[in-house]
Design a protein around this motif. Structure first.
Motif, PDB file in Angstrom:
ATOM      1  N   ALA A 186       0.841  -1.189   0.000  1.00 12.88           N
ATOM      2  CA  ALA A 186       0.000   0.000   0.000  1.00 12.88           C
ATOM      3  C   ALA A 186       0.880   1.244   0.000  1.00 12.88           C
ATOM      4  CB  ALA A 186      -0.901   0.000   1.229  1.00 12.88           C
ATOM      5  N   MET A 188       0.440   5.135   0.660  1.00  6.44           N
ATOM      6  CA  MET A 188      -0.250   6.376   0.996  1.00  6.44           C
ATOM      7  C   MET A 188       0.850   7.409   1.165  1.00  6.44           C
ATOM      8  SD  MET A 188      -2.756   8.337   2.278  1.00  6.44           S
ATOM      9  CE  MET A 188      -2.757   9.754   3.378  1.00  6.44           C
ATOM     10  N   PRO A 189       0.920   8.399   0.229  1.00  6.01           N
ATOM     11  CA  PRO A 189       2.042   9.359   0.279  1.00  6.01           C
ATOM     12  C   PRO A 189       2.009  10.207   1.552  1.00  6.01           C
ATOM     13  CG  PRO A 189       0.696   9.639  -1.730  1.00  6.01           C
ATOM     14  CD  PRO A 189      -0.043   8.710  -0.829  1.00  6.01           C
ATOM     15  N   ILE A 195       0.928  19.832   1.833  1.00 12.76           N
ATOM     16  CA  ILE A 195      -0.187  20.713   2.198  1.00 12.76           C
ATOM     17  C   ILE A 195       0.086  21.463   3.504  1.00 12.76           C
ATOM     18  CG2 ILE A 195      -1.907  19.359   0.918  1.00 12.76           C
ATOM     19  CD1 ILE A 195      -2.737  18.026   3.484  1.00 12.76           C
ATOM     20  N   THR A 203      -7.534  18.845   6.858  1.00  6.00           N
ATOM     21  CA  THR A 203      -7.972  17.665   6.111  1.00  6.00           C
ATOM     22  C   THR A 203      -8.350  16.534   7.060  1.00  6.00           C
ATOM     23  OG1 THR A 203      -6.314  18.329   4.490  1.00  6.00           O
ATOM     24  CG2 THR A 203      -7.434  16.267   4.080  1.00  6.00           C
ATOM     25  N   VAL A 207     -11.695  14.438   6.983  1.00  7.59           N
ATOM     26  CA  VAL A 207     -11.726  12.972   6.899  1.00  7.59           C
ATOM     27  C   VAL A 207     -12.596  12.391   8.019  1.00  7.59           C
ATOM     28  CG1 VAL A 207     -10.325  10.890   7.256  1.00  7.59           C
ATOM     29  CG2 VAL A 207      -9.541  12.659   5.678  1.00  7.59           C
ATOM     30  N   PHE A 228      -9.022  17.986   0.151  1.00 11.73           N
ATOM     31  CA  PHE A 228      -9.301  16.573  -0.148  1.00 11.73           C
ATOM     32  C   PHE A 228      -9.611  16.399  -1.628  1.00 11.73           C
ATOM     33  CE2 PHE A 228     -11.604  12.619  -0.454  1.00 11.73           C
ATOM     34  CZ  PHE A 228     -10.967  11.782   0.452  1.00 11.73           C
ATOM     35  N   ASN A 231      -6.322  16.762  -3.577  1.00 15.34           N
ATOM     36  CA  ASN A 231      -5.181  15.870  -3.343  1.00 15.34           C
ATOM     37  C   ASN A 231      -5.508  14.398  -3.098  1.00 15.34           C
ATOM     38  OD1 ASN A 231      -3.011  17.971  -3.255  1.00 15.34           O
ATOM     39  ND2 ASN A 231      -4.277  18.702  -1.561  1.00 15.34           N
ATOM     40  N   CYS A 235      -7.232   8.895  -5.239  1.00 19.05           N
ATOM     41  CA  CYS A 235      -7.113   7.533  -4.707  1.00 19.05           C
ATOM     42  C   CYS A 235      -8.313   7.113  -3.868  1.00 19.05           C
ATOM     43  CB  CYS A 235      -5.852   7.403  -3.869  1.00 19.05           C
ATOM     44  SG  CYS A 235      -4.341   7.591  -4.832  1.00 19.05           S
ATOM     45  N   MET A 246      -6.177  -0.067  -5.609  1.00 14.10           N
ATOM     46  CA  MET A 246      -4.886   0.290  -5.017  1.00 14.10           C
ATOM     47  C   MET A 246      -4.894   0.171  -3.499  1.00 14.10           C
ATOM     48  SD  MET A 246      -4.902   4.383  -5.550  1.00 14.10           S
ATOM     49  CE  MET A 246      -3.721   4.092  -6.839  1.00 14.10           C
ATOM     50  N   LEU A 251     -13.001   5.799   3.648  1.00  7.88           N
ATOM     51  CA  LEU A 251     -12.820   6.647   4.834  1.00  7.88           C
ATOM     52  C   LEU A 251     -14.156   7.031   5.455  1.00  7.88           C
ATOM     53  CD1 LEU A 251     -10.066   9.010   3.330  1.00  7.88           C
ATOM     54  CD2 LEU A 251      -9.719   7.021   4.808  1.00  7.88           C
ATOM     55  N   VAL A 255     -14.467   2.203   9.884  1.00  5.59           N
ATOM     56  CA  VAL A 255     -13.516   1.115  10.117  1.00  5.59           C
ATOM     57  C   VAL A 255     -12.127   1.656   9.795  1.00  5.59           C
ATOM     58  CG1 VAL A 255     -12.751  -1.170   9.374  1.00  5.59           C
ATOM     59  CG2 VAL A 255     -15.185  -0.646   9.484  1.00  5.59           C
ATOM     60  N   VAL A 265      -5.145  10.358  12.632  1.00  8.19           N
ATOM     61  CA  VAL A 265      -5.383  10.714  11.232  1.00  8.19           C
ATOM     62  C   VAL A 265      -4.364  11.767  10.784  1.00  8.19           C
ATOM     63  CG1 VAL A 265      -7.010  11.702   9.571  1.00  8.19           C
ATOM     64  CG2 VAL A 265      -7.826  10.089  11.296  1.00  8.19           C
ATOM     65  N   ARG A 273       1.608   6.275   4.890  1.00  9.20           N
ATOM     66  CA  ARG A 273       1.559   4.896   5.393  1.00  9.20           C
ATOM     67  C   ARG A 273       1.979   3.966   4.271  1.00  9.20           C
ATOM     68  NH1 ARG A 273       0.822   4.807  10.988  1.00  9.20           N
ATOM     69  NH2 ARG A 273      -0.949   6.115  11.576  1.00  9.20           N
ATOM     70  N   GLY A 275       1.612   0.038   4.289  1.00  6.83           N
ATOM     71  CA  GLY A 275       1.369  -1.316   4.792  1.00  6.83           C
ATOM     72  C   GLY A 275       1.831  -2.363   3.782  1.00  6.83           C
TER      73      GLY A 275
HETATM   74  C1  HEC Z   1      -1.648   7.547  -4.213  1.00  4.07           C
HETATM   75  C2  HEC Z   1      -2.928   7.225  -3.641  1.00  4.07           C
HETATM   76  C3  HEC Z   1      -3.341   7.965  -2.392  1.00  4.07           C
HETATM   77  C4  HEC Z   1      -3.488   9.311  -2.204  1.00  4.07           C
HETATM   78  C5  HEC Z   1      -3.258  10.414  -3.228  1.00  4.07           C
HETATM   79  C6  HEC Z   1      -3.977   9.486  -0.862  1.00  4.07           C
HETATM   80  N1  HEC Z   1      -4.076   8.284  -0.230  1.00  4.07           N
HETATM   81 FE1  HEC Z   1      -4.704   7.961   1.659  1.00  4.07          FE
HETATM   82  N2  HEC Z   1      -4.263   6.022   1.491  1.00  4.07           N
HETATM   83  C7  HEC Z   1      -3.841   5.412   0.329  1.00  4.07           C
HETATM   84  C8  HEC Z   1      -3.583   4.023   0.594  1.00  4.07           C
HETATM   85  C9  HEC Z   1      -3.107   2.990  -0.413  1.00  4.07           C
HETATM   86  C10 HEC Z   1      -3.831   3.846   1.968  1.00  4.07           C
HETATM   87  C11 HEC Z   1      -3.660   2.564   2.772  1.00  4.07           C
HETATM   88  C12 HEC Z   1      -2.289   2.601   3.404  1.00  4.07           C
HETATM   89  C13 HEC Z   1      -1.904   1.311   4.049  1.00  4.07           C
HETATM   90  O1  HEC Z   1      -2.693   0.363   3.993  1.00  4.07           O
HETATM   91  O2  HEC Z   1      -0.802   1.251   4.630  1.00  4.07           O
HETATM   92  C14 HEC Z   1      -4.269   5.117   2.483  1.00  4.07           C
HETATM   93  C15 HEC Z   1      -4.605   5.324   3.810  1.00  4.07           C
HETATM   94  C16 HEC Z   1      -5.182   6.491   4.268  1.00  4.07           C
HETATM   95  C17 HEC Z   1      -5.706   6.692   5.591  1.00  4.07           C
HETATM   96  C18 HEC Z   1      -5.700   5.660   6.718  1.00  4.07           C
HETATM   97  C19 HEC Z   1      -7.072   5.042   6.839  1.00  4.07           C
HETATM   98  C20 HEC Z   1      -7.196   4.080   7.989  1.00  4.07           C
HETATM   99  O3  HEC Z   1      -8.099   3.220   7.892  1.00  4.07           O
HETATM  100  O4  HEC Z   1      -6.451   4.159   8.980  1.00  4.07           O
HETATM  101  C21 HEC Z   1      -6.203   7.954   5.650  1.00  4.07           C
HETATM  102  C22 HEC Z   1      -6.847   8.634   6.843  1.00  4.07           C
HETATM  103  C23 HEC Z   1      -5.961   8.540   4.362  1.00  4.07           C
HETATM  104  N3  HEC Z   1      -5.354   7.630   3.547  1.00  4.07           N
HETATM  105  C24 HEC Z   1      -6.316   9.827   4.021  1.00  4.07           C
HETATM  106  C25 HEC Z   1      -5.850  10.461   2.879  1.00  4.07           C
HETATM  107  C26 HEC Z   1      -5.960  11.870   2.627  1.00  4.07           C
HETATM  108  C27 HEC Z   1      -6.654  12.860   3.546  1.00  4.07           C
HETATM  109  C28 HEC Z   1      -5.332  12.122   1.454  1.00  4.07           C
HETATM  110  C29 HEC Z   1      -5.106  13.454   0.784  1.00  4.07           C
HETATM  111  C30 HEC Z   1      -4.389  14.416   1.561  1.00  4.07           C
HETATM  112  C31 HEC Z   1      -4.877  10.854   0.931  1.00  4.07           C
HETATM  113  N4  HEC Z   1      -5.195   9.883   1.831  1.00  4.07           N
HETATM  114  C32 HEC Z   1      -4.260  10.705  -0.284  1.00  4.07           C
HETATM  115  C33 HEC Z   1      -3.704   5.992  -0.921  1.00  4.07           C
HETATM  116  C34 HEC Z   1      -3.711   7.332  -1.134  1.00  4.07           C
END
Ligand code: HEC
Ligand code: HEC
Length: 304
Positions: A186, A188-189, A195, A203, A207, A228, A231, A235, A246, A251, A255, A265, A273, A275
């Protein structure tokens, strides 16, 4: 013998010295005390010390004891010659624990191969209702998956619950199997530098509002909604419901993989993140993956 010769020469020598030293030390002890070992020389003479009225006769070792002592020394030498006891020396028999394990594991493989093959030919949905297949799947799960997902598969922080119908990548037999075969990474950037800290806080409020949390600040939510859309929607979807392709989580459902409090958060957003679910193709192979898939699939079916 490559599997035992990886001890360094220092430790190999150290082990050899201890083993041979102990055996020859015992032999030496018998030798230097041999004078007192004439078996016909029982006396009434004591050793000269006394404790609480108890004294010790100055008599030789009993014969049976002495013979056992010598037999032990001979046994020790023979054993050391046959088996890999002396550091990197492999022993005359060529026995190793690794070979023994391999032999047993090959035998088990041969015994169970027809059973695995038979089960692998049946569809996952069917195995998910088969008592015996589920037992085997559960055992594989306990040995390979429980360390991360928990023995009841309920997960933990960072490790998804597999019993709750809430899937990052999808809960069909095909998707579960794909997860097990290829693993999942996974991505998550990290947003902290993009920002900014204020953006992260806003944000995070937005969320949390998605899953109906009430302790959010409405001006922050409005600001966060814009960030949101710009950015995160790519995803997580415009509605925040996630994207299984992906592994971007939904959200809106309350869960959480990592946690849904403001602080957590924010941390997720600030640092990102990543994973990792390892691939099990090498460790388990197709047939066992088929069985674990059936077990995992059954966990979420049971509650429907
Ligand atoms: C490139 C794709 C991508 C973008 C862009 C992205 N995310 Fe994510 N996000 C992910 C993925 C994939 C995960 C799961 C990460 C993992 O499992 O380790 C995730 C996980 C998260 C989680 C954790 C959810 C949990 O259940 O704990 C949050 C909160 C989150 N994203 C919020 C955001 C926010 C807010 C933004 C914009 C600022 C954002 N994400 C942008 C792909 C993305
Ligand atoms: C080293 C820890 C680890 C082990 C061992 C492990 N997993 Fe995972 N697994 C994870 C992580 C972490 C994720 C989530 C990846 C992510 O953040 O997207 C995951 C995700 C999954 C998913 C996807 C869940 C979803 O919601 O789509 C399934 C299914 C799964 N694991 C099953 C298994 C099975 C079955 C085994 C044993 C054969 C196993 N895992 C072993 C860490 C592990």
């Amino acid at each position: 013998m490559s599997d035992i010769s990886d001890m360094s020469s220092f430790w190999s020598g150290w082990v050899t010295v201890i083993v041979l030293g102990s055996i020859f030390g015992c032999a030496w002890l018998l030798w230097v005390t041999r004078k007192s070992q004439k078996f016909d020389s029982e006396t009434e003479q004591t050793m000269g010390h006394e404790f609480d009225g108890i004294a010790e006769y100055d008599n030789p070792l009993p014969k049976w004891w002495l013979v056992m002592f010598m037999a032990t020394i001979v046994f020790g030498l023979i054993y050391a010659a046959l088996y890999p006891t002396l550091g990197n020396y492999g022993g005359l028999l060529g026995w190793t624990s690794h070979n023994q394990w391999q032999k047993e594991s090959d035998a088990a493989q041969e015994k169970f191969a027809p059973l695995y093959a038979e089960l692998a030919a049946r569809p996952v949905e069917e195995l998910a209702k088969d008592e015996k297949a589920l037992k085997m799947g559960q055992r594989l799960f306990a040995n390979n998956c429980a360390v991360c997902h928990g023995s009841a598969a309920r997960g933990n922080i960072g490790f998804p619950n597999l019993t709750d119908h809430d899937w990052l990548y999808g809960g069909t037999p095909e998707k579960i199997k794909e997860t097990l075969k290829n693993g999942r990474n996974a991505m998550m950037p990290a947003w902290g530098a993009i920002i900014g800290e204020e953006g992260v806080v806003a944000t995070a409020h937005y969320v949390r509002s998605l899953s109906g949390q009430e302790t959010v600040d409405s001006t922050q939510v409005a600001k966060g909604a814009e960030l949101f859309a710009a950015n995160c929607a790519a995803c997580h979807g415009a509605d925040g419901k996630g994207m299984p392709a992906m592994g971007a989580p939904n959200l809106t459902d309350g869960v959480w993989l990592y946690g849904g409090t403001q602080g957590i958060v924010e941390m997720t957003l600030r640092n990102g993140r990543a994973g990792v679910m390892p691939s099990f193709q090498q460790t388990l192979g197709d047939e066992k993956i088929h069985l674990v898939t059936a077990y995992v699939y059954s966990l979420s079916q049971a509650k429907e």
